[in-house]
Design a protein around this motif. Structure first.
Motif, PDB file in Angstrom:
ATOM      1  N   MET A 138       0.847  -1.174   0.000  1.00 55.89           N
ATOM      2  CA  MET A 138       0.000   0.000   0.000  1.00 55.89           C
ATOM      3  C   MET A 138       0.894   1.238   0.000  1.00 55.89           C
ATOM      4  SD  MET A 138      -2.994   1.090   2.689  1.00 55.89           S
ATOM      5  CE  MET A 138      -4.334   0.189   1.979  1.00 55.89           C
ATOM      6  N   GLU A 139       0.577   2.170  -0.865  1.00 60.69           N
ATOM      7  CA  GLU A 139       1.361   3.394  -0.956  1.00 60.69           C
ATOM      8  C   GLU A 139       0.961   4.363   0.145  1.00 60.69           C
ATOM      9  OE1 GLU A 139       0.870   5.005  -4.824  1.00 60.69           O
ATOM     10  OE2 GLU A 139       1.478   3.166  -5.824  1.00 60.69           O
ATOM     11  N   ILE A 140       1.764   5.392   0.309  1.00 64.42           N
ATOM     12  CA  ILE A 140       1.491   6.387   1.350  1.00 64.42           C
ATOM     13  C   ILE A 140       0.178   7.113   1.081  1.00 64.42           C
ATOM     14  CG2 ILE A 140       2.799   8.245   0.273  1.00 64.42           C
ATOM     15  CD1 ILE A 140       2.708   7.542   4.014  1.00 64.42           C
ATOM     16  N   SER A 141      -0.139   7.351  -0.191  1.00 67.15           N
ATOM     17  CA  SER A 141      -1.409   8.009  -0.510  1.00 67.15           C
ATOM     18  C   SER A 141      -2.592   7.124  -0.134  1.00 67.15           C
ATOM     19  CB  SER A 141      -1.470   8.380  -1.990  1.00 67.15           C
ATOM     20  OG  SER A 141      -1.412   7.215  -2.788  1.00 67.15           O
ATOM     21  N   GLY A 142      -2.434   5.812  -0.265  1.00 62.26           N
ATOM     22  CA  GLY A 142      -3.483   4.893   0.139  1.00 62.26           C
ATOM     23  C   GLY A 142      -3.679   4.869   1.646  1.00 62.26           C
ATOM     24  N   ILE A 143      -2.582   4.969   2.379  1.00 57.76           N
ATOM     25  CA  ILE A 143      -2.657   5.001   3.842  1.00 57.76           C
ATOM     26  C   ILE A 143      -3.325   6.287   4.302  1.00 57.76           C
ATOM     27  CG2 ILE A 143      -1.278   5.095   5.954  1.00 57.76           C
ATOM     28  CD1 ILE A 143       0.746   3.270   4.496  1.00 57.76           C
ATOM     29  N   ILE A 144      -2.935   7.400   3.702  1.00 55.80           N
ATOM     30  CA  ILE A 144      -3.541   8.689   4.067  1.00 55.80           C
ATOM     31  C   ILE A 144      -5.025   8.692   3.724  1.00 55.80           C
ATOM     32  CG2 ILE A 144      -3.557  11.155   3.524  1.00 55.80           C
ATOM     33  CD1 ILE A 144      -0.481  10.922   3.205  1.00 55.80           C
ATOM     34  N   ILE A 200      -6.913   6.702   6.317  1.00 57.99           N
ATOM     35  CA  ILE A 200      -7.059   7.440   7.577  1.00 57.99           C
ATOM     36  C   ILE A 200      -8.154   8.488   7.451  1.00 57.99           C
ATOM     37  CG2 ILE A 200      -5.905   9.061   9.128  1.00 57.99           C
ATOM     38  CD1 ILE A 200      -3.314   7.447   8.602  1.00 57.99           C
ATOM     39  N   ILE A 201      -8.161   9.232   6.359  1.00 57.38           N
ATOM     40  CA  ILE A 201      -9.172  10.283   6.171  1.00 57.38           C
ATOM     41  C   ILE A 201     -10.567   9.677   6.079  1.00 57.38           C
ATOM     42  CG2 ILE A 201     -10.006  12.048   4.566  1.00 57.38           C
ATOM     43  CD1 ILE A 201      -7.014  12.631   3.970  1.00 57.38           C
ATOM     44  N   ILE A 202     -10.708   8.624   5.299  1.00 54.06           N
ATOM     45  CA  ILE A 202     -12.007   7.962   5.180  1.00 54.06           C
ATOM     46  C   ILE A 202     -12.408   7.337   6.515  1.00 54.06           C
ATOM     47  CG2 ILE A 202     -13.197   6.018   4.082  1.00 54.06           C
ATOM     48  CD1 ILE A 202     -11.618   6.748   1.530  1.00 54.06           C
ATOM     49  N   GLY A 203     -11.433   6.777   7.233  1.00 57.66           N
ATOM     50  CA  GLY A 203     -11.713   6.203   8.551  1.00 57.66           C
ATOM     51  C   GLY A 203     -12.207   7.237   9.535  1.00 57.66           C
ATOM     52  N   VAL A 204     -11.637   8.434   9.486  1.00 60.50           N
ATOM     53  CA  VAL A 204     -12.094   9.518  10.367  1.00 60.50           C
ATOM     54  C   VAL A 204     -13.550   9.853  10.057  1.00 60.50           C
ATOM     55  CG1 VAL A 204     -11.813  11.969  10.895  1.00 60.50           C
ATOM     56  CG2 VAL A 204      -9.810  10.495  10.766  1.00 60.50           C
ATOM     57  N   ILE A 210     -11.426   6.966  15.496  1.00 58.54           N
ATOM     58  CA  ILE A 210     -10.707   6.904  14.227  1.00 58.54           C
ATOM     59  C   ILE A 210     -10.324   5.468  13.889  1.00 58.54           C
ATOM     60  CG2 ILE A 210      -8.561   7.572  13.070  1.00 58.54           C
ATOM     61  CD1 ILE A 210      -8.768  10.240  14.626  1.00 58.54           C
ATOM     62  N   LEU A 211      -9.800   4.738  14.881  1.00 64.40           N
ATOM     63  CA  LEU A 211      -9.411   3.342  14.636  1.00 64.40           C
ATOM     64  C   LEU A 211     -10.609   2.486  14.247  1.00 64.40           C
ATOM     65  CD1 LEU A 211      -6.804   2.781  17.484  1.00 64.40           C
ATOM     66  CD2 LEU A 211      -6.369   3.038  15.045  1.00 64.40           C
ATOM     67  N   ILE A 212     -11.731   2.675  14.926  1.00 65.68           N
ATOM     68  CA  ILE A 212     -12.943   1.937  14.583  1.00 65.68           C
ATOM     69  C   ILE A 212     -13.388   2.303  13.174  1.00 65.68           C
ATOM     70  CG2 ILE A 212     -15.416   1.714  15.100  1.00 65.68           C
ATOM     71  CD1 ILE A 212     -14.623   1.948  18.085  1.00 65.68           C
ATOM     72  N   GLY A 213     -13.296   3.580  12.834  1.00 62.62           N
ATOM     73  CA  GLY A 213     -13.668   4.015  11.490  1.00 62.62           C
ATOM     74  C   GLY A 213     -12.799   3.400  10.415  1.00 62.62           C
ATOM     75  N   ILE A 214     -11.492   3.327  10.662  1.00 61.51           N
ATOM     76  CA  ILE A 214     -10.580   2.728   9.681  1.00 61.51           C
ATOM     77  C   ILE A 214     -10.881   1.244   9.499  1.00 61.51           C
ATOM     78  CG2 ILE A 214      -8.165   2.112   9.256  1.00 61.51           C
ATOM     79  CD1 ILE A 214      -7.434   4.800  10.620  1.00 61.51           C
TER      80      ILE A 214
END
Length: 87
Positions: free
Chosen positions: A1-7, A10-14, A36-40
């Motif tokens: 997974m690329e850094i853009s995918g991780i970011i 996180i944003i979608i999880g929030v 946030i963790l539950i959202g991710i």
């Protein structure tokens, strides 16, 4: 997974975590990090469920996938809140 995918995750999880938390009635006794963790986690599991059902890739906005993810986040927030309340 690329850094853009991780970011993105996180944003979608929030967003998913906040929407899920808004659906649970009453005050929750969990912190922002847990939300946030539950959202991710809900976003990842919801995407897998939507892909398994065949509604992950539609034309336009994937409303059914979003609803699955938000519902999972609401269940996760409620479950963690109940678990913390029993301590």
């Amino acid at each position: 997974m690329e850094i853009s995918g991780i970011i993105s995750a996180i944003i979608i999880g929030v967003i998913i975590g906040i929407l899920g938390r808004l659906l649970v009635p009453g005050r929750q006794h969990i912190g922002v990090i847990w939300t946030i963790l539950i959202g991710i986690v809900a976003a990842l599991i919801g995407s897998a469920i939507a892909a398994g059902v065949g509604v992950a890739d539609t034309k336009g906005v994937d409303w059914i996938e979003w609803l699955i993810q938000i519902a999972l986040a609401a269940v996760g927030v409620a479950a963690l809140d109940r678990a913390k309340a029993h301590r």
